[in-house]
Design a protein around this motif. Structure first.
Motif, PDB file in Angstrom:
ATOM      1  N   UNK A 149      71.507  64.905   9.283  1.00 19.13           N
ATOM      2  CA  UNK A 149      70.880  66.321   9.813  1.00 19.13           C
ATOM      3  C   UNK A 149      69.530  65.978   9.113  1.00 19.13           C
ATOM      4  N   UNK A 150      68.399  66.447   9.983  1.00 16.91           N
ATOM      5  CA  UNK A 150      67.143  66.520   9.209  1.00 16.91           C
ATOM      6  C   UNK A 150      66.918  67.870   8.648  1.00 16.91           C
ATOM      7  N   UNK A 151      66.474  68.292   7.688  1.00 18.85           N
ATOM      8  CA  UNK A 151      66.475  69.807   7.107  1.00 18.85           C
ATOM      9  C   UNK A 151      65.085  70.160   6.784  1.00 18.85           C
ATOM     10  N   UNK A 152      64.686  71.168   6.708  1.00 14.90           N
ATOM     11  CA  UNK A 152      63.447  71.766   6.487  1.00 14.90           C
ATOM     12  C   UNK A 152      63.340  71.778   5.072  1.00 14.90           C
ATOM     13  N   UNK A 153      62.278  71.945   4.295  1.00 11.00           N
ATOM     14  CA  UNK A 153      62.080  72.091   2.768  1.00 11.00           C
ATOM     15  C   UNK A 153      63.194  73.293   2.452  1.00 11.00           C
ATOM     16  N   UNK A 154      63.327  74.473   3.215  1.00 14.78           N
ATOM     17  CA  UNK A 154      63.929  75.622   2.683  1.00 14.78           C
ATOM     18  C   UNK A 154      65.464  75.338   2.993  1.00 14.78           C
ATOM     19  N   UNK A 169      63.947  61.573   5.477  1.00 12.76           N
ATOM     20  CA  UNK A 169      64.276  62.569   6.797  1.00 12.76           C
ATOM     21  C   UNK A 169      65.652  62.997   6.710  1.00 12.76           C
ATOM     22  N   UNK A 170      66.697  62.392   6.356  1.00 10.06           N
ATOM     23  CA  UNK A 170      68.064  62.600   6.534  1.00 10.06           C
ATOM     24  C   UNK A 170      68.990  62.982   5.218  1.00 10.06           C
ATOM     25  N   UNK A 214      73.521  61.428  -1.026  1.00  4.80           N
ATOM     26  CA  UNK A 214      72.142  60.705  -0.767  1.00  4.80           C
ATOM     27  C   UNK A 214      71.525  60.530  -1.968  1.00  4.80           C
ATOM     28  N   UNK A 215      71.153  59.432  -2.728  1.00 11.62           N
ATOM     29  CA  UNK A 215      70.394  59.206  -3.814  1.00 11.62           C
ATOM     30  C   UNK A 215      69.026  59.623  -3.868  1.00 11.62           C
ATOM     31  N   UNK A 216      68.501  59.384  -2.535  1.00  8.64           N
ATOM     32  CA  UNK A 216      67.023  59.760  -2.173  1.00  8.64           C
ATOM     33  C   UNK A 216      66.860  61.146  -2.253  1.00  8.64           C
ATOM     34  N   UNK A 217      65.529  61.504  -2.387  1.00 10.03           N
ATOM     35  CA  UNK A 217      65.070  62.857  -2.451  1.00 10.03           C
ATOM     36  C   UNK A 217      64.694  63.309  -1.178  1.00 10.03           C
ATOM     37  N   UNK A 218      65.658  63.528  -0.368  1.00 12.53           N
ATOM     38  CA  UNK A 218      65.475  63.892   1.003  1.00 12.53           C
ATOM     39  C   UNK A 218      64.811  65.324   1.121  1.00 12.53           C
ATOM     40  N   UNK A 219      64.091  65.569   2.401  1.00  9.15           N
ATOM     41  CA  UNK A 219      63.774  66.818   2.523  1.00  9.15           C
ATOM     42  C   UNK A 219      64.604  67.954   2.517  1.00  9.15           C
ATOM     43  N   UNK A 220      64.494  68.947   1.940  1.00  9.49           N
ATOM     44  CA  UNK A 220      65.552  70.099   1.541  1.00  9.49           C
ATOM     45  C   UNK A 220      66.429  70.014   0.851  1.00  9.49           C
ATOM     46  N   UNK A 221      66.326  68.694   0.030  1.00 14.17           N
ATOM     47  CA  UNK A 221      67.644  68.579  -0.977  1.00 14.17           C
ATOM     48  C   UNK A 221      67.691  69.701  -1.945  1.00 14.17           C
TER      49      UNK A 221
END
Length: 829
Positions: free
Chosen positions: A535-540, A520-521, A713-720
């Protein structure tokens, strides 16, 4: 203000028609008795499966069907129990809804050519009349927000108004707000044209097909039942208008909607109108609270009555909407007679705040809004996220506190205030307080001016004995200017307490809690006992929300968001948890917890008297969180403050708020402790250059933050991936901080930025800075104009004030000042 003699008007035949939305039938406003209208659809086929089912055949429903089908979505089905099916305006005081209006009118301008269906769209323009100085200020206020929009809008002088509408009596008219592209449209023809377009692109429109049942299946699809058969849909859209409440109840939702009666009156032929060579612009008499336009060779006008005189159709709420919806009444009701007399002498279904509900519902998924809202929802459905955040229309801005009584009170107020002056920092008081008051409400209500935040009452500013205690909104500095300055000094020099209970608060725990938050973040997850801003981001790559994330215990988190974002953010979190199959427990604890903020240079000294926990800087560091007791009251203490000064936020049981407040205030007497409200908080955060979601972050992190984003952030968060692409392309505009010297007016956001005679950007938020005694604002400007020292201009109430871009922040935060002092540096002011 019509010049036509009153006795001549008295002799005219008057007809009255109930409104579905707004008037606009140029061919025949009310329709002929027994008039046969073509059915919505002559198609006989039936689909067993649909991608999207739209319930309701009004203009918004068919607009959505049109946009989805035109964009290429297959299997779009519109179901309506009756036949499908006004004034149109670019104007709206809200920035985002102005975009909706713009998209609507641009669609209507080309719809007839595209579909071959006549829409009856007239664009003679519209003029809002100012007959008081405060109205002139309001027009100037709105003009400051027009320069950076595509919509044409001008303030015009009385002479120009007279030229455009020669029948007006010009007494008392000071100015007009003119929108050249405004006008009116035939709602029936518009809806037919949208329906024709929807069918042209492949949508199925069925009539009559009333929906009798909606059932959610385990796979997330819906069973939709009608007398014609059943259908399975991947999503449903409730566009049922009058019947939206009934549709909502099928799936356990209580939509806060109450119909309000509204009538308009049409005259027979008026010789002076018949003799005109061109169509009159639409007139809006704001003080008289009615609109007036030409209808063939006569006039049409519609009043907006006061709260006391308007009629709410409350029987439809308690007993349901009758099958016919409404009847065509043929008389002018007694309560409208005074409007007619007023016009002769002076002028020659909503949800609580009068805006519609547009968004996915948490846990589920007017004429002028129809085109733009259809496009907005279509983009959201097709692309997985909206083109821009329209949180002011989000149905999740309401909660369990939105009772029927509250809804009716706000519907009355909103309708009655339709033409009221729209001030900055406007408060409306109907239906308040709700059941959602903090534990401090009774203690503080007589000491302050309260604001309304998602059902909560929260102090905006406090008054002292002898000060003006009234709510006096203004376009200039008003009676709270000095009190807010005192509260600012209180926090900067001593210690202050603020009620922050309206924060949205979520508890997340479980085996997959860290995995979920990583997704999420766009930030690393804090270690146990620590807090960060994420921050939570959108896919865009756009900012969806900004939250405070505290890791309280291994795998258990406390998430905090702004009051207006509570259910908006919770919906996003819950949907991702379900979609990803995460093993987590998500609980909304907003109403369970109260929050007190304690901030200022003496905050530590006061709190240390009440706890055995060591609060020293080395032991209780900035952005740490601990469970402790304050005078035997259990709290979760987070060393953080939106003021940027030394401070803690104390999360506690709501029923403990009064006791906690009392012990803190008593303990701080020696330090001169006192209250402060959200207005002072806003000044403090602006000076520290803290962004605010919905303002500086409204259009996304991509305009500033990405320049420094290193993707820790190594994780694949939304919007990365989208963020990386945006960063690679570079920025075209940047968020900057600027100061300006004004007289008695301050920026607050959405004002136009000028450079070399052209509008080049806009402010996002602003206020008066009590530290430098100048105005302060954040603004978006082109990158080439973003350097420190660059001079621009800010438009405020019709005047351009010189401004200069400064190095932010204006005032360093307390943690930063501490670090500099330890290194032998100097404080910055």
């Amino acid at each position: 203000m019509l010049r036509t003699a009153a006795q001549r008007l008295r002799g005219l035949a008057l007809r009255s028609c109930p409104l579905r939305g707004s008037p606009g039938r140029t061919s025949s406003v009310c329709g002929r008795e027994g008039e046969e209208k073509p059915p919505l659809s002559t198609q006989t086929k039936w689909k067993d499966r649909a991608e999207t089912v739209i319930i309701g055949g009004g203009c918004i429903g068919v607009s959505l069907a049109y946009h989805l089908a035109k964009a290429g979505m297959k299997d779009v089905v519109l179901l309506t129990k009756g036949e499908v099916g006004s004034l149109t305006t670019y104007f709206h005081p809200g920035i985002n809804l102005k975009k909706i209006h713009y998209d609507s009118i641009k669609l209507y301008e080309k719809l007839e050519e595209e579909t071959g269906q006549m829409v009856g769209f007239h664009q003679p323009g519209s003029i809002r009349l100012a007959t008081t100085p405060v109205r002139v200020d309001e027009f100037k206020y709105q003009m400051t927000r027009t320069g950076w929009h595509a919509t044409e809008q001008y303030i015009i002088e009385p002479e120009k108004i007279q030229e455009m509408f020669p029948l007006l009596n010009m007494n008392k008219i000071l100015a007009g707000l003119y929108n050249p592209g405004d006008g009116h449209i035939d709602p029936y023809s518009l809806t037919m044209a949208l329906a024709a377009g929807a069918r042209k692109y492949g949508a199925l429109l069925k009539y009559p097909a009333p929906v009798t049942s909606l059932k959610l299946r385990s796979d997330g699809t819906w069973d939709v039942e009608t007398p014609q058969g059943s259908m399975r849909a991947n999503r449903i859209v409730n566009a049922a208008g009058f019947w939206a409440r009934e549709v909502g109840k099928m799936i356990g939702l209580e939509h806060p909607l109450i119909p309000v009666q509204h009538q308009y009156v049409v005259t027979s032929t008026i010789p002076e109108v018949k003799a005109l060579k061109r169509e009159l612009p639409v007139i809006r008499d704001l003080e008289g609270s009615f609109y007036l336009r030409q209808e063939r060779d006569g006039l049409l006008f519609g009043p907006y009555e006061s709260q006391e005189k308007m009629k709410v159709q409350d029987s439809w709420v308690t007993s349901g909407v009758p099958p016919g919806g409404f009847s065509k009444q043929k008389c002018v009701q007694v309560r409208h007679v005074w409007f007619i007399l007023s016009m002769m002498g002076k002028t020659s279904p909503p949800s609580p705040p009068s805006d519609p509900l547009v968004a996915k519902h948490r846990g589920l998924y007017g004429i002028i809004h129809a085109g733009g809202v259809g496009k907005y929802l279509s983009d959201w459905i097709l692309h997985g996220e909206p083109p821009f955040d329209l949180i002011e229309l989000d149905p999740n801005r309401y909660g369990k506190w939105t009772t029927t009584q509250y809804t009716e009170a706000k519907a009355r107020e909103s309708y009655g205030f339709n033409n009221a002056v729209g001030y900055p920092k406007e408060e409306r008081f109907a239906g308040r307080p709700t059941q959602r008051v903090s534990g401090l409400y009774k203690i503080l209500e007589s000491k302050c001016s309260m604001g309304f935040h998602s059902g909560w009452e929260q102090p905006h500013w406090f008054y002292k004995p002898g000060q003006d205690t009234q709510y006096r909104p203004s376009f200039r500095r008003t009676n709270w200017f000095e009190p807010v300055g005192s509260e600012y000094k209180q926090v900067m020099q001593r210690v202050g307490v603020i009620d922050l209970s309206p924060f949205g608060k979520f508890n997340i725990k479980g085996r997959d809690s860290i995995r979920l938050l990583d997704r999420l973040f766009a930030n690393v997850i804090p270690k146990v006992g620590f807090t960060n801003i994420s921050h939570m981001l959108t896919p865009k790559g756009q900012v969806y929300a900004e939250l405070t994330v505290s890791h309280q215990f291994p795998g258990e988190f406390l998430l905090i968001t702004g009051s207006g974002s509570e259910l908006h953010d919770l919906r996003w979190i819950e949907e991702e948890a379900v979609k990803g199959g995460y093993d987590v427990e998500i609980k909304n604890i907003t109403d369970e917890l109260g929050v007190l903020g304690v901030a200022g240079p003496h905050a530590r000294k006061v709190l240390q008297k009440l706890t055995s926990e060591d609060l020293s800087d080395d032991v209780f560091k900035f952005l740490q969180t601990k469970s402790l007791k304050v005078s035997n009251i259990p709290v979760t203490a987070i060393r953080i403050s939106y003021t940027g000064e030394l401070g803690w936020e104390l999360y506690h049981r709501r029923e403990d708020s009064a006791a906690l407040y009392d012990v803190i205030m008593n303990a701080g007497q020696e330090e001169g402790i006192d209250n402060f409200g959200t207005y002072a908080l806003n000044v403090l955060r602006l000076e520290k250059a803290f962004r605010a979601w919905g303002e500086s972050l409204e259009s996304g992190l991509k305009y500033q933050f990405l320049l420094f984003f290193s993707f820790p952030q190594p994780a694949d968060f939304i919007g990365k991936q989208a963020l990386k692409q945006i960063k690679a392309k570079g920025l075209k505009r940047r968020l900057v901080c600027l100061t300006l010297a004004t007289d008695d007016v301050d920026p607050e956001g959405n004002e136009s930025i000028w450079y070399n005679g052209k509008v080049v950007g806009n402010t996002t938020s602003g206020s008066y800075s009590y530290s430098i005694q100048k105005s302060l604002a954040f603004a978006y400007v082109p990158v080439e104009l973003s350097n420190v020292g660059q001079q621009v201009e800010v438009e405020l109430l019709g005047k351009n004030y010189p401004a200069v871009i400064i190095q932010e922040p204006l005032v360093l935060t307390e943690p930063t000042r501490n670090r500099l002092q330890k290194k032998g540096g100097k404080d910055k002011i």
